[in-house]
Design an enzyme around this catalytic site. Structure first.
Site, PDB file in Angstrom:
ATOM      1  N   SER A 137     -11.752  -7.995   4.400  1.00  0.00           N
ATOM      2  CA  SER A 137     -11.307  -6.709   3.865  1.00  0.00           C
ATOM      3  C   SER A 137     -12.344  -5.612   4.082  1.00  0.00           C
ATOM      4  O   SER A 137     -13.551  -5.882   4.108  1.00  0.00           O
ATOM      5  CB  SER A 137     -11.057  -6.884   2.363  1.00  0.00           C
ATOM      6  OG  SER A 137     -10.959  -5.644   1.732  1.00  0.00           O
ATOM      7  N   TYR A 162     -13.843  -9.019  -5.807  1.00  0.00           N
ATOM      8  CA  TYR A 162     -12.943  -9.238  -4.661  1.00  0.00           C
ATOM      9  C   TYR A 162     -13.747  -9.165  -3.361  1.00  0.00           C
ATOM     10  O   TYR A 162     -13.653 -10.044  -2.507  1.00  0.00           O
ATOM     11  CB  TYR A 162     -11.840  -8.185  -4.686  1.00  0.00           C
ATOM     12  CG  TYR A 162     -10.974  -8.158  -3.440  1.00  0.00           C
ATOM     13  CD1 TYR A 162     -10.164  -9.237  -3.108  1.00  0.00           C
ATOM     14  CD2 TYR A 162     -10.974  -7.043  -2.587  1.00  0.00           C
ATOM     15  CE1 TYR A 162      -9.372  -9.211  -1.967  1.00  0.00           C
ATOM     16  CE2 TYR A 162     -10.186  -7.011  -1.454  1.00  0.00           C
ATOM     17  CZ  TYR A 162      -9.388  -8.095  -1.143  1.00  0.00           C
ATOM     18  OH  TYR A 162      -8.611  -8.075  -0.005  1.00  0.00           O
TER      19      TYR A 162
HETATM   20  N1  LIG Z   1      -2.777  -5.313   2.228  1.00  0.00           N
HETATM   21  C1  LIG Z   1      -4.006  -4.803   2.387  1.00  0.00           C
HETATM   22  O1  LIG Z   1      -4.203  -3.580   2.402  1.00  0.00           O
HETATM   23  C2  LIG Z   1      -5.185  -5.708   2.580  1.00  0.00           C
HETATM   24  C3  LIG Z   1      -6.440  -5.118   2.812  1.00  0.00           C
HETATM   25  C4  LIG Z   1      -7.547  -5.947   2.994  1.00  0.00           C
HETATM   26  C5  LIG Z   1      -7.412  -7.319   2.963  1.00  0.00           C
HETATM   27  N2  LIG Z   1      -6.182  -7.868   2.721  1.00  0.00           N
HETATM   28  C6  LIG Z   1      -6.103  -9.331   2.684  1.00  0.00           C
HETATM   29  O2  LIG Z   1      -5.033  -9.741   3.530  1.00  0.00           O
HETATM   30  C7  LIG Z   1      -4.416 -10.914   3.004  1.00  0.00           C
HETATM   31  C8  LIG Z   1      -2.927 -10.677   2.802  1.00  0.00           C
HETATM   32  O3  LIG Z   1      -2.777  -9.559   1.933  1.00  0.00           O
HETATM   33  P1  LIG Z   1      -1.362  -9.020   1.465  1.00  0.00           P
HETATM   34  O4  LIG Z   1      -1.474  -7.550   1.358  1.00  0.00           O
HETATM   35  O5  LIG Z   1      -0.295  -9.623   2.297  1.00  0.00           O
HETATM   36  O6  LIG Z   1      -1.348  -9.608  -0.018  1.00  0.00           O
HETATM   37  P2  LIG Z   1      -0.179 -10.355  -0.801  1.00  0.00           P
HETATM   38  O7  LIG Z   1      -0.664 -10.522  -2.206  1.00  0.00           O
HETATM   39  O8  LIG Z   1       1.115  -9.657  -0.592  1.00  0.00           O
HETATM   40  O9  LIG Z   1      -0.119 -11.754  -0.076  1.00  0.00           O
HETATM   41  C9  LIG Z   1      -0.926 -12.862  -0.420  1.00  0.00           C
HETATM   42  C10 LIG Z   1      -0.006 -14.039  -0.629  1.00  0.00           C
HETATM   43  O10 LIG Z   1      -0.820 -15.173  -0.902  1.00  0.00           O
HETATM   44  C11 LIG Z   1      -0.236 -15.924  -1.942  1.00  0.00           C
HETATM   45  N3  LIG Z   1      -1.303 -16.643  -2.620  1.00  0.00           N
HETATM   46  C12 LIG Z   1      -2.283 -16.117  -3.394  1.00  0.00           C
HETATM   47  N4  LIG Z   1      -3.082 -17.099  -3.827  1.00  0.00           N
HETATM   48  C13 LIG Z   1      -2.611 -18.240  -3.293  1.00  0.00           C
HETATM   49  C14 LIG Z   1      -3.010 -19.596  -3.363  1.00  0.00           C
HETATM   50  N5  LIG Z   1      -4.066 -19.948  -4.094  1.00  0.00           N
HETATM   51  N6  LIG Z   1      -2.302 -20.532  -2.681  1.00  0.00           N
HETATM   52  C15 LIG Z   1      -1.222 -20.173  -1.942  1.00  0.00           C
HETATM   53  N7  LIG Z   1      -0.783 -18.913  -1.855  1.00  0.00           N
HETATM   54  C16 LIG Z   1      -1.470 -17.956  -2.513  1.00  0.00           C
HETATM   55  C17 LIG Z   1       0.461 -14.913  -2.844  1.00  0.00           C
HETATM   56  O11 LIG Z   1       1.518 -15.495  -3.566  1.00  0.00           O
HETATM   57  C18 LIG Z   1       0.925 -13.869  -1.840  1.00  0.00           C
HETATM   58  O12 LIG Z   1       2.262 -14.098  -1.463  1.00  0.00           O
HETATM   59  C19 LIG Z   1      -5.154 -11.222   1.705  1.00  0.00           C
HETATM   60  O13 LIG Z   1      -6.168 -12.160   2.003  1.00  0.00           O
HETATM   61  C20 LIG Z   1      -5.778  -9.898   1.322  1.00  0.00           C
HETATM   62  O14 LIG Z   1      -6.932 -10.067   0.531  1.00  0.00           O
HETATM   63  C21 LIG Z   1      -5.074  -7.099   2.534  1.00  0.00           C
END
Ligand SMILES: NC(=O)c1ccc[n+]([C@@H]2O[C@H](COP(=O)([O-])OP(=O)(O)OC[C@H]3O[C@@H](n4cnc5c(N)ncnc54)[C@H](O)[C@@H]3O)[C@@H](O)[C@H]2O)c1
Length: 346
Positions: A137, A162
């Site tokens: 991130s 985080y």
């Molecule tokens: N969306 C953004 O702007 C952004 C920015 C930086 C980093 N990220 C990273 O990208 C990745 C995806 O983000 P996103 O926006 O799709 O988030 P999101 O929360 O929509 O998706 C994450 C998914 O992981 C699942 N999850 C969480 N913990 C879990 C576990 N222990 N076991 C199994 N499933 C689990 C959740 O149910 C969720 O569906 C994440 O790692 C997030 O930290 C996202």
């Protein structure tokens, strides 16, 4: 040929990015195994709708897709998934996302992002995965004010737990890459937005409030800048990385160590649009697309937040010959079109 030969395992497939990636890789002919624990950090129905949508596309086009409700902290169940499907590529997107929530429920970050991440990478080692890709991130840049953020900068001043977990993922990945030759690519996503987005992020919170004449809380009195990155661009980056496992950097100099590459098959990239947008301009664009004025309540900066993000993506460009480029005007138009339709049906 077995229906599930050489699949790609995506963790967090019911999530915003995982869902978009699974759909695209399926359409491009890949076999996808999706896992997610469908936790209730935000509306579980949205996560279920995303899985239903993937299933519908997979069924109508006869694509190779399988979903299991599994938590990555559950090492036994996770190992079973690796044993059954023998994935060739693993993309770890499952995580407890969100900066602000890490002040409310820090334990969930340790469980999903550290214990869960460890279980995933440990199975990658055991099953000799050829390409491991994971979500990091822009939050890792924390107190760094050297903008635009470059992977070459040190990131030792996190301002949220985080960010700590994401930086730790990068460090764990490096040790596995060095010790076991696991090709590991970390992608530092910058504020991803678009259709099927997250209810805890500004585009959906603000659109919902504007549509329903509710006030929106604007932190740091609107003086925030974000490098908003459109979901389709992020998916394109992930698809290209699937075909390009991390390699050793032959030019790596341990006397002047570059944090983005290594003597091990390890790479780190910023994934941002590199066109940072002022928060007030972002709100104006949302108002235009929603067709209504926002009721704004200004607030001070929240703990854990950074004021500005902006990505240098030169390394990504050199690596995959592509960088995110969707203009915010177009991306927000697509987002609001989707959101109006989705919220009227749900
Ligand atoms: N969306 C953004 O702007 C952004 C920015 C930086 C980093 N990220 C990273 O990208 C990745 C995806 O983000 P996103 O926006 O799709 O988030 P999101 O929360 O929509 O998706 C994450 C998914 O992981 C699942 N999850 C969480 N913990 C879990 C576990 N222990 N076991 C199994 N499933 C689990 C959740 O149910 C969720 O569906 C994440 O790692 C997030 O930290 C996202």
């Amino acid at each position: 040929m077995n229906k599930f030969d050489d699949p790609i395992l995506i963790t967090g497939t019911a999530g915003f990015i995982g869902h978009a990636l699974a759909k695209e890789l399926l359409i491009r002919g890949e076999t996808i195994i999706g896992i997610d624990n469908l936790n209730d950090y935000y509306d579980v129905n949205l996560k279920i709708s995303r899985i239903e949508e993937i299933k519908k596309i997979a069924n109508t086009m006869n694509l190779k897709w399988k979903f299991h409700k599994v938590s990555i902290e559950d090492s036994l169940k996770l190992k079973k998934i690796f044993e059954i499907y023998q994935p060739k590529i693993v993309i770890n997107l499952a995580a407890q996302a969100g900066v602000r929530y890490s002040l409310k429920n820090p334990k969930s970050y340790i469980e999903s992002n550290l214990t869960g991440f460890f279980n995933v990478i440990e199975n990658c080692r055991l099953f000799k995965i050829k390409n491991f890709i994971y979500a990091s991130s822009s939050s890792v840049y924390g107190g760094n004010r050297n903008l635009p953020y470059s992977e070459k900068n040190e990131v030792n001043h996190p301002v949220s737990l985080y960010a700590v977990t994401k930086k730790s993922n990068e460090l764990i990945a490096h040790s596995y890459s060095h010790l076991y030759g696991l090709p590991a690519t970390g992608l530092r996503f910058f504020t991803v937005y678009g259709p099927w987005g997250r209810p805890d992020m500004a585009p959906m919170i603000f659109s919902n409030a504007i549509l329903n004449d509710l006030p929106i809380e604007v932190y740091n009195y609107g003086k925030m800048i974000r490098d908003f990155t459109y979901i389709d661009d992020v998916v394109e980056v992930l698809c290209r990385c699937c075909h390009k496992p991390a390699t050793i950097d032959e030019k790596f100099d341990p006397k002047i160590p570059n944090p983005s590459s290594s003597f091990a098959p390890y790479r780190l990239f910023n994934v941002g649009c590199s066109k940072p947008v002022n928060l007030m301009r972002f709100i104006k664009l949302l108002e235009k697309n929603v067709g209504k004025k926002a009721r704004i309540k200004f607030k001070p900066l929240q703990d854990g937040d950074v004021i500005e993000t902006s990505a240098n993506t030169d390394l990504l460009n050199d690596w995959i010959d592509y960088v995110p480029n969707t203009e915010i005007e177009l991306g927000l138009k697509y987002f609001v079109e989707w959101y109006k339709k989705f919220s009227s049906q749900n």
